[in-house]
Design an enzyme around this catalytic site. Sequence first.
Site, PDB file in Angstrom:
ATOM      1  N   LYS A  28       0.878  -1.371   0.027  1.00 56.58           N
ATOM      2  CA  LYS A  28       0.082  -0.006  -0.298  1.00 56.58           C
ATOM      3  C   LYS A  28       0.888   1.252   0.020  1.00 56.58           C
ATOM      4  CE  LYS A  28      -2.149  -1.101   3.769  1.00 56.58           C
ATOM      5  NZ  LYS A  28      -1.664  -2.407   3.888  1.00 56.58           N
ATOM      6  N   GLY A  32       3.807  -0.973   8.790  1.00 57.04           N
ATOM      7  CA  GLY A  32       5.013  -0.882   8.299  1.00 57.04           C
ATOM      8  C   GLY A  32       4.710  -0.501   6.696  1.00 57.04           C
TER       9      GLY A  32
HETATM   10  P1  IMP Z   1      -2.153  -5.929  16.440  1.00 51.23           P
HETATM   11  O1  IMP Z   1      -2.450  -5.049  15.293  1.00 51.23           O
HETATM   12  O2  IMP Z   1      -0.649  -5.716  16.809  1.00 51.23           O
HETATM   13  O3  IMP Z   1      -2.868  -6.153  17.396  1.00 51.23           O
HETATM   14  O4  IMP Z   1      -1.978  -7.487  15.831  1.00 51.23           O
HETATM   15  C1  IMP Z   1      -3.023  -8.083  15.364  1.00 51.23           C
HETATM   16  C2  IMP Z   1      -2.858  -8.881  14.140  1.00 51.23           C
HETATM   17  O5  IMP Z   1      -2.530  -8.125  12.916  1.00 51.23           O
HETATM   18  C3  IMP Z   1      -1.484  -9.610  14.125  1.00 51.23           C
HETATM   19  O6  IMP Z   1      -1.871 -11.073  13.286  1.00 51.23           O
HETATM   20  C4  IMP Z   1      -0.501  -8.947  13.353  1.00 51.23           C
HETATM   21  O7  IMP Z   1       0.419  -9.712  12.896  1.00 51.23           O
HETATM   22  C5  IMP Z   1      -1.407  -8.460  12.493  1.00 51.23           C
HETATM   23  N1  IMP Z   1      -0.888  -7.137  11.801  1.00 51.23           N
HETATM   24  C6  IMP Z   1      -0.902  -5.873  12.639  1.00 51.23           C
HETATM   25  N2  IMP Z   1      -0.532  -4.711  11.652  1.00 51.23           N
HETATM   26  C7  IMP Z   1      -0.129  -5.360  10.548  1.00 51.23           C
HETATM   27  C8  IMP Z   1       0.340  -4.913   9.478  1.00 51.23           C
HETATM   28  O8  IMP Z   1       0.867  -3.922   9.235  1.00 51.23           O
HETATM   29  N3  IMP Z   1       0.622  -5.833   8.282  1.00 51.23           N
HETATM   30  C9  IMP Z   1       0.437  -7.314   8.478  1.00 51.23           C
HETATM   31  N4  IMP Z   1       0.013  -7.831   9.551  1.00 51.23           N
HETATM   32  C10 IMP Z   1      -0.358  -6.661  10.634  1.00 51.23           C
END
Ligand code: IMP
Length: 425
Positions: A16, A40
């Site tokens: 993105k 990221g």
């Molecule tokens: P959280 O957003 O840190 O609570 O993570 C929840 C889920 O979303 C986990 O499976 C993370 O690996 C995934 N996740 C969160 N942000 C990203 C991202 O920017 N890219 C891919 N996966 C994400």
Amino acid sequence: MPATVVVGTQWGDEGKGKFTDLVAKEMHMVVRYQGGHNAGHTIVVEGETFALQLVPSGVLYDHITPVIGNGVVVHPATLLAEVDMLTSRGIDCSRLRVSGNAHLIMPYHEELDTLTERWLGKNRLGTTKSGIGPTYADKATRVGLRVQDLLDAKIFREKLDIVLKEKNRIFAKVYNRLPVSADDIAGHYLDEYLPRMGPMIADTVSMVHEALDAGSNVLLEGAQATFLDLDHGTYPYVTSSNPVAGGACTGAGVGPRHIDRVIGVAKGYLTRVGSGPFPTEMHGEEADRLIEWAGEFGTVTGRRRRVGWFDVPMLRQAIRLNSISEVALAKIDKLDQFDVLKVCVAYEYEGKRYQYPPYHQSELHKVRPVYEELPGWRTDLSDAEQVEQLPDQARDFVKLISAEARIPIHLLGVGPSRHQFVHLS
Ligand code: IMP
């Protein structure tokens, strides 16, 4: 002028950042509408790589006002470190504005995220441990601290004292941890962060509407993606916000009638970080090859991503959930070395064929992907600039996805750099 949304159609990491950067050229304002520093976004400009977690990618253009909307959760130390990194590399961040209604990620949120994951053991979600879930939970239970609270030290301290009464009981009684000190937190947030963040804090809803009223182009930039959406993703293996295009309305403060273009970003294969169902997941040597070739390791956590073949039923669902008007297909150059490529065009379960992911998630765990196989192109695509330079096999791959999902694909990503894309008519 109507607004444009950029949204991920898979489980994140679709690319993105690159497409937002590309579309941003024509924009006057770029607003991040949800998520936090769990994201990221990588953008490569003239050989220089910028990895952004919180600051909207539009910051790289002088003519754009980058805005962190009310739907975002803000980790001040990350925000300031990112501003320092950008400034040291010659990027002017003085236009950056942060909504006073955005919520603050506090140290106890990060700690709770880590402790909960540990406590869940083998059932853990695989979060980024950035404190995202606990911060949104406090927002929903109305004990969160907002960015605007930094501007009133008395209120900030009162709210902090109230919330810490409960948090410290949880730390002591549930997790056998030492209490968190309100003085320490206030010291960091009010003495260290506020002097630098103060000038960024703004009424961003008014800013967005003034821009729209003045006929400016506004881009609403999502983080994470459709299938990590709290409501529409593969719950509970999701993030705690709403990356879908509807989240852009709440997270930036605009109504749906302001949005007339929704660009869905997909990549030519799938990845997922953390746990949860994944019908087209690759395993073994095939997966290792793609992970190595494509460098599929998390930007934030460095974790090895799970990889899989392109999944059209998921894209169809993403088109419905977001009102996607066009798709940008990223990273197809990462498929250069495959002899045969697979595209999942439907699922099967107990004799029934599914065009969309089944509503019941227990079935999604068990579906069998129905693949169409295509010959790979076995050519380096990274120098392609015109559609005519693409091998027939690559064009057929894109045509198949476009036809199966019934959506125009206007842009193809063929490399990480700003200029590495192909416009399709
Ligand atoms: P959280 O957003 O840190 O609570 O993570 C929840 C889920 O979303 C986990 O499976 C993370 O690996 C995934 N996740 C969160 N942000 C990203 C991202 O920017 N890219 C891919 N996966 C994400």
